[in-house]
Design a protein around this motif. Structure first.
Motif, PDB file in Angstrom:
ATOM      1  N   GLY A 145       0.784  -1.220   0.000  1.00 39.70           N
ATOM      2  CA  GLY A 145       0.000   0.000   0.000  1.00 39.70           C
ATOM      3  C   GLY A 145       0.814   1.268   0.000  1.00 39.70           C
ATOM      4  O   GLY A 145       0.269   2.347  -0.251  1.00 39.70           O
ATOM      5  N   VAL A 146       2.128   1.184   0.310  1.00 44.21           N
ATOM      6  CA  VAL A 146       2.964   2.377   0.370  1.00 44.21           C
ATOM      7  C   VAL A 146       3.668   2.558  -0.973  1.00 44.21           C
ATOM      8  O   VAL A 146       4.323   1.653  -1.472  1.00 44.21           O
ATOM      9  N   SER A 147       3.553   3.713  -1.555  1.00 47.20           N
ATOM     10  CA  SER A 147       4.126   3.985  -2.864  1.00 47.20           C
ATOM     11  C   SER A 147       5.613   4.297  -2.770  1.00 47.20           C
ATOM     12  O   SER A 147       6.026   5.189  -2.026  1.00 47.20           O
ATOM     13  N   ALA A 148       6.421   3.566  -3.549  1.00 47.92           N
ATOM     14  CA  ALA A 148       7.868   3.802  -3.576  1.00 47.92           C
ATOM     15  C   ALA A 148       8.187   5.182  -4.147  1.00 47.92           C
ATOM     16  O   ALA A 148       9.202   5.785  -3.810  1.00 47.92           O
ATOM     17  N   GLU A 149       7.317   5.693  -5.008  1.00 47.98           N
ATOM     18  CA  GLU A 149       7.554   6.988  -5.630  1.00 47.98           C
ATOM     19  C   GLU A 149       7.408   8.135  -4.621  1.00 47.98           C
ATOM     20  O   GLU A 149       8.086   9.156  -4.726  1.00 47.98           O
ATOM     21  N   THR A 150       6.524   7.977  -3.650  1.00 53.48           N
ATOM     22  CA  THR A 150       6.323   9.053  -2.681  1.00 53.48           C
ATOM     23  C   THR A 150       7.074   8.824  -1.380  1.00 53.48           C
ATOM     24  O   THR A 150       7.380   9.778  -0.663  1.00 53.48           O
ATOM     25  N   CYS A 151       7.384   7.559  -1.069  1.00 54.94           N
ATOM     26  CA  CYS A 151       8.071   7.245   0.186  1.00 54.94           C
ATOM     27  C   CYS A 151       9.567   7.485   0.009  1.00 54.94           C
ATOM     28  O   CYS A 151      10.363   6.554  -0.147  1.00 54.94           O
ATOM     29  N   THR A 152       9.954   8.750   0.032  1.00 53.74           N
ATOM     30  CA  THR A 152      11.340   9.138  -0.220  1.00 53.74           C
ATOM     31  C   THR A 152      11.818  10.070   0.894  1.00 53.74           C
ATOM     32  O   THR A 152      11.015  10.636   1.649  1.00 53.74           O
ATOM     33  N   LEU A 153      13.128  10.249   0.948  1.00 58.11           N
ATOM     34  CA  LEU A 153      13.701  11.161   1.926  1.00 58.11           C
ATOM     35  C   LEU A 153      13.172  12.571   1.714  1.00 58.11           C
ATOM     36  O   LEU A 153      12.819  13.278   2.672  1.00 58.11           O
ATOM     37  N   ALA A 154      13.081  12.989   0.448  1.00 57.41           N
ATOM     38  CA  ALA A 154      12.602  14.343   0.155  1.00 57.41           C
ATOM     39  C   ALA A 154      11.170  14.552   0.630  1.00 57.41           C
ATOM     40  O   ALA A 154      10.777  15.672   0.994  1.00 57.41           O
ATOM     41  N   ASN A 155      10.392  13.481   0.647  1.00 55.07           N
ATOM     42  CA  ASN A 155       8.994  13.574   1.059  1.00 55.07           C
ATOM     43  C   ASN A 155       8.791  13.158   2.515  1.00 55.07           C
ATOM     44  O   ASN A 155       7.675  12.913   2.944  1.00 55.07           O
ATOM     45  N   ASN A 156       9.901  13.038   3.267  1.00 60.84           N
ATOM     46  CA  ASN A 156       9.851  12.669   4.684  1.00 60.84           C
ATOM     47  C   ASN A 156       9.265  11.286   4.909  1.00 60.84           C
ATOM     48  O   ASN A 156       8.520  11.052   5.851  1.00 60.84           O
ATOM     49  N   TRP A 157       9.630  10.333   4.013  1.00 62.83           N
ATOM     50  CA  TRP A 157       9.264   8.924   4.168  1.00 62.83           C
ATOM     51  C   TRP A 157       7.779   8.732   4.441  1.00 62.83           C
ATOM     52  O   TRP A 157       6.940   9.324   3.776  1.00 62.83           O
TER      53      TRP A 157
END
Length: 297
Positions: free
Chosen positions: A215-227
């Protein structure tokens, strides 16, 4: 029931006794008890722990006060910890997998060890205020907490990342145990307080994470987006869940311990202190436990 008192002579032979409940106040609720002649000691009851009583002899009020402080300090307090796999201590080995069992040295152990508390760890993997059967309302319903001095609740991540559409809810619209995060959280809190009004309750905010799960998107789950905090699952980020948890804690006047503010794990060191990007390592657990021990008193 009440506040039982006794008076004794110099040989500690009882001369008279009574119950302060039956003594009429002389001013603004203050009560004055008449002392018989030839009295050298008095004996009082002091409520401690889960309403047990300690009986002491003292030759003065000051002696009684100091004795009561010393006695109360010697009683081992009882801590209940409620939460998910992090509270249970799962996957704490470096590079942990789903097959790694719980460590006994999770953060709950360190709180109890450092503060000399008796620990009852009720953590269950995969749970939350809503997620799975053994969730917050289930734990609240199926434990007595009658000997609890402190209770911590640490949920949120599983409710956030659930592949099912768990609604956050709100204080104005959610009802108790209605399947929303807010509704179930309120039911959990109110049930526990009803069972253990003597206990001090703490809410622990959820930890961030960068482990990609269902359910967690790899595209949004980034350091820039605060995981997790900035990554949406079914329209909710972990930051949204955390905000709701904070609002409920404030509504009930319960202390919220924000691990994003005071905890050792942040979005830059999470891979070092959480081997799988979500669950703290053994070292991470100790650091969290030492941090929380200073609050849970």
């Amino acid at each position: 029931a009440g506040a039982r008192y006794w008076f004794f002579d110099s040989e500690k032979v009882a001369k008279t006794t009574g119950n302060a409940v039956n003594v009429s106040p002389i001013y603004n609720g203050v009560k004055k008890i008449a002392v018989p002649d030839e009295v050298a000691y008095f004996r009082i009851t002091i409520g401690v722990g889960n309403w047990d009583s300690a009986f002491i002899y003292a030759s003065s009020v000051l002696d009684a006060i100091f004795y009561s402080i010393e006695y109360s300090a010697s009683i081992q307090k009882v801590l209940y910890t409620i939460g998910d796999s992090i509270t249970k201590g799962m996957y704490a080995n470096e590079g942990a997998s789903s097959s790694s069992g719980p460590t006994p040295y999770c953060y709950t152990y360190w709180i109890a060890e450092l503060n000399n508390y008796e620990l009852h760890n009720l953590g269950v993997s995969g749970t939350g205020y809503v997620s799975l059967q053994e969730n917050g309302p289930y734990i609240a319903d199926n434990n007595d907490f009658d000997d609890a001095d402190y209770i911590t609740i640490a949920y949120g991540v599983n409710d956030y990342k659930s592949s099912t559409n768990i609604a956050i809810g709100s204080l104005t619209e959610s009802t108790l145990n209605d399947g929303t995060i807010v509704g179930n959280m309120r039911y959990t809190i109110e049930t526990i307080i009803g069972k253990a009004p003597q206990a001090k309750l703490f809410i622990i905010s959820p930890l961030n994470g960068n482990r990609i799960m269902s359910g967690v998107s790899a595209e949004t789950c980034t350091l820039a987006n605060n995981w997790y905090m900035g990554s949406a699952v079914n329209g909710r980020t972990l930051a949204d869940v955390k905000t709701a948890i904070k609002e409920v804690a404030e509504y009930y006047g319960i202390e919220l311990i924000d691990l994003q503010q005071v905890g050792p794990i942040n979005r830059l060191n999470i891979r070092t202190l959480a081997g799988d990007g979500l669950h703290p390592s053994i070292a991470g657990h100790e650091m969290i436990g030492r941090t929380l021990a200073a609050f849970i008193k």
